[in-house]
Scaffold this motif. Structure first.
Motif, PDB file in Angstrom:
ATOM      1  N   ASP A 168       0.810  -1.225   0.000  1.00  0.00           N
ATOM      2  CA  ASP A 168       0.000   0.000   0.000  1.00  0.00           C
ATOM      3  C   ASP A 168       0.838   1.267   0.000  1.00  0.00           C
ATOM      4  O   ASP A 168       0.316   2.349   0.258  1.00  0.00           O
ATOM      5  CB  ASP A 168      -0.950  -0.018   1.208  1.00  0.00           C
ATOM      6  N   LYS A 169       2.133   1.146  -0.287  1.00  0.00           N
ATOM      7  CA  LYS A 169       3.019   2.308  -0.144  1.00  0.00           C
ATOM      8  C   LYS A 169       3.114   3.117  -1.431  1.00  0.00           C
ATOM      9  O   LYS A 169       3.598   2.647  -2.450  1.00  0.00           O
ATOM     10  CB  LYS A 169       4.401   1.849   0.299  1.00  0.00           C
ATOM     11  N   VAL A 170       2.672   4.359  -1.340  1.00  0.00           N
ATOM     12  CA  VAL A 170       2.598   5.225  -2.519  1.00  0.00           C
ATOM     13  C   VAL A 170       3.715   6.255  -2.485  1.00  0.00           C
ATOM     14  O   VAL A 170       3.950   6.898  -1.456  1.00  0.00           O
ATOM     15  CB  VAL A 170       1.238   5.961  -2.564  1.00  0.00           C
ATOM     16  N   GLN A 171       4.408   6.404  -3.606  1.00  0.00           N
ATOM     17  CA  GLN A 171       5.379   7.488  -3.735  1.00  0.00           C
ATOM     18  C   GLN A 171       4.758   8.575  -4.609  1.00  0.00           C
ATOM     19  O   GLN A 171       4.231   8.299  -5.688  1.00  0.00           O
ATOM     20  CB  GLN A 171       6.684   6.983  -4.366  1.00  0.00           C
ATOM     21  N   ILE A 172       4.825   9.802  -4.146  1.00  0.00           N
ATOM     22  CA  ILE A 172       4.316  10.950  -4.895  1.00  0.00           C
ATOM     23  C   ILE A 172       5.485  11.674  -5.548  1.00  0.00           C
ATOM     24  O   ILE A 172       6.511  11.903  -4.912  1.00  0.00           O
ATOM     25  CB  ILE A 172       3.569  11.924  -3.952  1.00  0.00           C
ATOM     26  N   ILE A 173       5.324  11.995  -6.831  1.00  0.00           N
ATOM     27  CA  ILE A 173       6.308  12.831  -7.530  1.00  0.00           C
ATOM     28  C   ILE A 173       5.549  14.043  -8.044  1.00  0.00           C
ATOM     29  O   ILE A 173       4.460  13.899  -8.603  1.00  0.00           O
ATOM     30  CB  ILE A 173       6.950  12.075  -8.719  1.00  0.00           C
ATOM     31  N   THR A 174       6.103  15.241  -7.854  1.00  0.00           N
ATOM     32  CA  THR A 174       5.370  16.437  -8.275  1.00  0.00           C
ATOM     33  C   THR A 174       6.300  17.526  -8.804  1.00  0.00           C
ATOM     34  O   THR A 174       7.502  17.480  -8.553  1.00  0.00           O
ATOM     35  CB  THR A 174       4.533  17.001  -7.104  1.00  0.00           C
ATOM     36  N   ASP A 212      12.526   1.019  -7.135  1.00  0.00           N
ATOM     37  CA  ASP A 212      12.741   1.044  -5.683  1.00  0.00           C
ATOM     38  C   ASP A 212      11.869   0.001  -4.980  1.00  0.00           C
ATOM     39  O   ASP A 212      10.644   0.040  -5.074  1.00  0.00           O
ATOM     40  CB  ASP A 212      12.421   2.454  -5.177  1.00  0.00           C
ATOM     41  N   PRO A 213      12.479  -0.926  -4.233  1.00  0.00           N
ATOM     42  CA  PRO A 213      11.693  -1.977  -3.568  1.00  0.00           C
ATOM     43  C   PRO A 213      10.764  -1.439  -2.472  1.00  0.00           C
ATOM     44  O   PRO A 213       9.831  -2.125  -2.073  1.00  0.00           O
ATOM     45  CB  PRO A 213      12.764  -2.891  -2.966  1.00  0.00           C
ATOM     46  N   ASN A 214      11.015  -0.220  -2.021  1.00  0.00           N
ATOM     47  CA  ASN A 214      10.165   0.352  -0.967  1.00  0.00           C
ATOM     48  C   ASN A 214       8.903   1.035  -1.516  1.00  0.00           C
ATOM     49  O   ASN A 214       8.092   1.532  -0.742  1.00  0.00           O
ATOM     50  CB  ASN A 214      10.936   1.375  -0.137  1.00  0.00           C
ATOM     51  N   VAL A 215       8.786   1.082  -2.835  1.00  0.00           N
ATOM     52  CA  VAL A 215       7.650   1.794  -3.442  1.00  0.00           C
ATOM     53  C   VAL A 215       6.720   0.793  -4.128  1.00  0.00           C
ATOM     54  O   VAL A 215       7.157  -0.005  -4.948  1.00  0.00           O
ATOM     55  CB  VAL A 215       8.148   2.839  -4.474  1.00  0.00           C
ATOM     56  N   ASP A 216       5.417   0.824  -3.781  1.00  0.00           N
ATOM     57  CA  ASP A 216       4.443  -0.095  -4.386  1.00  0.00           C
ATOM     58  C   ASP A 216       3.611   0.553  -5.494  1.00  0.00           C
ATOM     59  O   ASP A 216       3.199  -0.111  -6.440  1.00  0.00           O
ATOM     60  CB  ASP A 216       3.487  -0.628  -3.309  1.00  0.00           C
ATOM     61  N   MET A 217       3.293   1.824  -5.335  1.00  0.00           N
ATOM     62  CA  MET A 217       2.448   2.527  -6.315  1.00  0.00           C
ATOM     63  C   MET A 217       2.962   3.956  -6.469  1.00  0.00           C
ATOM     64  O   MET A 217       3.623   4.475  -5.566  1.00  0.00           O
ATOM     65  CB  MET A 217       0.995   2.581  -5.829  1.00  0.00           C
ATOM     66  N   ILE A 218       2.623   4.568  -7.603  1.00  0.00           N
ATOM     67  CA  ILE A 218       3.151   5.906  -7.877  1.00  0.00           C
ATOM     68  C   ILE A 218       2.033   6.874  -8.251  1.00  0.00           C
ATOM     69  O   ILE A 218       1.231   6.604  -9.155  1.00  0.00           O
ATOM     70  CB  ILE A 218       4.201   5.844  -9.019  1.00  0.00           C
ATOM     71  N   ALA A 219       1.975   7.981  -7.514  1.00  0.00           N
ATOM     72  CA  ALA A 219       1.057   9.080  -7.865  1.00  0.00           C
ATOM     73  C   ALA A 219       1.907  10.190  -8.462  1.00  0.00           C
ATOM     74  O   ALA A 219       2.716  10.810  -7.778  1.00  0.00           O
ATOM     75  CB  ALA A 219       0.322   9.571  -6.630  1.00  0.00           C
ATOM     76  N   LEU A 220       1.723  10.401  -9.764  1.00  0.00           N
ATOM     77  CA  LEU A 220       2.604  11.280 -10.517  1.00  0.00           C
ATOM     78  C   LEU A 220       1.864  12.570 -10.840  1.00  0.00           C
ATOM     79  O   LEU A 220       0.950  12.579 -11.669  1.00  0.00           O
ATOM     80  CB  LEU A 220       2.988  10.543 -11.806  1.00  0.00           C
TER      81      LEU A 220
END
Lengths: 459, 459
Positions: free
Chosen positions: B304-310, B376-384
């Motif tokens: 469930d871990k989301v990484q945000i890039i903005t 990255d193994p620590n990131v499950d989903m990406i909100a771009l």
């Protein structure tokens, strides 16, 4: 000049100096100068740049002090370290209002440079908007300090919703989105680091602004919470103020501190302050403008009873659900209204709440039903669902609704999902000050915001 | 022909008879016949009307039984009382599939007429879609029984989302809205009174349909709850099923009974049944398609871990808030990823979560950051988040994102608010199977739906 009068110079200057105006297309000073030169701004314009004699045929000045005429507004776009000198020049020239677009101050921890600007502003009694902001867009006067070309970022037309955004990027892309939706605005202001003018000053100015009927705001942190609460408390019943706070969770608050270095503070403290001061809190950016469109255009409802009129059963059901979920209640029409509508409809129509005019509804049927519920003492607000695509319904239903809504007897919102044909008709209604939504949940929460806002006004 | 095979005839018939085809433009049979004649349908077409020799140059038949060739699908548009005879003729002609558009049966309490149709269908082993429906729209085969002209109601293009709607009017205006958004579909079916085929039959068919990757449904009531739960339970893990129930409040349930006479039943019973059977319940119609676009295109996340890039701080903050509010958590990148991104960015960029590439972000910077978090193994989903309007960002960022998303390594959603320029770029991403949203709350709840749906699939 009084402090609040000086704020007027940001929006309706008779003369503008662009400090850092440039021939180089990639420079911010170039884009902003051309906005003034080629846009709707019709006042005097003075580029300031020591390295040019003229810019696009306009005489260029080495220094703002070299300009003979008085200057109402200076826009400074030069690098941070050169800003104090330029501001000092503006002071000597008695420029009352200065927008500082330049960044490189408080937001990167350069408090010393930021404080120097404050000292200069105080010394010369200058009002500063910025630093680190994108400034002002005013569709009436043509002031436009956005450094983004209109092909990438469109500007909304003349309306009565003001929008204050701490974040320039967020504010400007929202304006772009509003343009596409044909939502109109009165003024947009991004105030960045709030070196001088802050959200409370702007709010106080906009409350008095005759072109503004509703004030929208995006905050990350607030400079002076007590001041904001005081000003909002004093004015929020005169003009609706709708706000959204970035940083509603502890994770969001951490993100705020990386962004602007503002002290975000806990969401519940903000929510409590908003409620206490009569500021309407929106949950999403879209909701900010949904609320504003309804609050700026619709009259105060007498109560919370909503009558739904539809020509599609499914949408009637979903709207019923959302009216109830939004804390409003369903109106129960008088026998008189029911009789009038019953007479105008085929036997399979449903004359309850929702009134289902059915899939062969005509403009005539809408006219009779809408008129009846507008006259009905048991109805406070109207949610009007119009599936424009239905074969028997002609486009002149728009004229009928616009005409009946013009008297502003009761709040009316329209719900209509569809494609391009429907969008054309909805935009026509919006121009006639009838707020339109694609889906019921948005219409219902906007009506609920209107009801809650105006509760205090009823005897 | 097996029961489920017969369902195929509704969507890919090689020959179609339109019973009630007419020269009169206001007749339903006229519009439907012309849809087949002038639209994308390329099979054989037979108008049936005892009062015409030919229609638009096509030979017309007095009775479906007079047609020499076999008929895969008959569409009946004639008045209710004449339908049993026409259905009987279809039976004798061995037509496997019949859409009955006509109304005037169960929905107005005429159970006797409705039951006669059931008896005929059983006798001849005919599958009926309808009565009282708008039938089918299939962008692949060109079957289109909507009686609304395309200038008023546009049809979506070929995609992989199926949509079942009990209400024809609701379904069709939603398709119109989808067309404008350029959302694509595999099949649309309105089943009206469910005289024979019901929601469960359709669901079972669509689960096996290779063109459909996600199934969306609008229900008011359900014919046979047990059957639906059983079928959904069996199949919902293979293909996501997303549903919304009209009549979520007691007031809404009352409105349902006026509309279709369905037994709506309490919302919590439906919610429990949905959950039990793996059906994803959406809160709004827009959400149905937000969920479907993400579930149809994105891979299963590992967690469930989301990484945000903005490239805009404000949107980063709001997205952070919504990721957390949606029950997901924020990823904490490895030091390696942070190092890679840090190296590619100026010192004022923030390499946390959100990663803020800042207002001067380039396509290059996006490429490096997106690649790093995909690895990255620590990131499950990406909100771009992409504010396309920013001056330094070029339109080819779309190519980079589409290319990196193509491997479907991790779920990616894009958040981008804006006007026409932005919409063009977003639609290009959507065509490349990258779901795009204007605002964070929608992206976050769609990612949450994806995560919850796929939870069971992980070891």
């Amino acid at each position: 000049m009084a402090k609040q009068n000086k704020l007027g110079c940001f929006f309706s200057p008779k003369s503008v100096a662009v400090v850092g105006a440039s021939r180089e297309p990639r420079k911010i000073g170039h884009v902003i100068f051309r906005n003034f030169l080629e846009g709707k701004y019709s006042g005097k314009l003075f580029p300031v740049n020591p390295n040019a004699k003229s810019l696009f045929g306009v005489r260029c000045y080495r220094n703002v002090r070299d300009i003979k005429q008085g200057i109402d507004l200076a826009v400074i776009t030069i690098p941070a370290k050169t800003v104090p000198k330029a501001l000092e020049d503006c002071g000597k020239k008695k420029v009352p209002a200065v927008i500082i677009i330049s960044s490189g101050f408080k937001e990167i921890g350069n408090m010393e440079l930021e404080n120097r600007l404050k000292t200069i502003a105080r010394k010369y009694d200058i009002r500063i908007l910025g630093t680190n902001c994108i400034g002002v867009y005013d569709p009436y006067s043509g002031v436009d300090t956005f450094f983004l070309p209109p092909y990438k970022l469109e500007r909304p037309g003349k309306g009565d919703i003001a929008f204050i955004s701490q974040s320039g990027a967020l504010g400007s892309v929202v304006l772009d989105w509003m343009s596409m939706k044909e939502y109109k605005i009165s003024k947009f202001i991004s105030y960045g680091n709030a070196t001088d003018i802050d959200e409370s000053d702007l709010m106080e100015f906009l409350v008095r602004d005759s072109k503004t009927k509703a004030i929208c705001a995006y905050f990350e942190g607030v400079n002076d919470g007590r001041k904001l609460v005081e000003i909002a408390k004093k004015h929020s019943k005169k003009k609706p103020i709708i706000a959204i706070k970035g940083g509603a969770t502890s994770e969001g608050i951490a993100a705020v501190s990386s962004h602007t270095g503002s002290l975000a503070g806990e969401a519940r403290i903000y929510s409590a302050a908003f409620e206490q001061s009569g500021i309407i809190e929106a949950g999403t950016l879209e909701e900010v403008f949904d609320f504003a469109r309804v609050l700026a255009t619709q009259p105060v409802p007498k109560g919370d009873k909503v009558q739904i009129i539809t020509n599609g059963g499914g949408f009637g059901i979903l709207t019923t659900d959302w009216i109830v979920k939004s804390g409003l209640s369903l109106a129960d029409m008088t026998a008189k209204s029911k009789g009038i509508i019953r007479k105008a409809c085929p036997p399979y129509a449903s004359v309850k709440n929702p009134i289902d005019l059915t899939g062969d509804a005509t403009t005539e049927r809408y006219a009779i039903a809408l008129k009846a519920v507008l006259d009905d003492p048991n109805v406070d607000m109207i949610a009007l669902i119009i599936l424009f695509q239905i074969p028997t319904l002609t486009a002149d239903v728009v004229d009928v609704v616009a005409e009946l809504a013009r008297a502003r007897k009761k709040p009316i919102v329209v719900i209509a999902a569809g494609g391009r044909y429907t969008e054309v008709l909805k935009k026509s209604l919006e121009r006639n000050r009838v707020p339109c939504f694609s889906y019921p949940e948005k219409a219902a929460s906007a009506l609920s915001a209107l009801y809650n806002y105006s509760k205090g006004d009823r005897p």
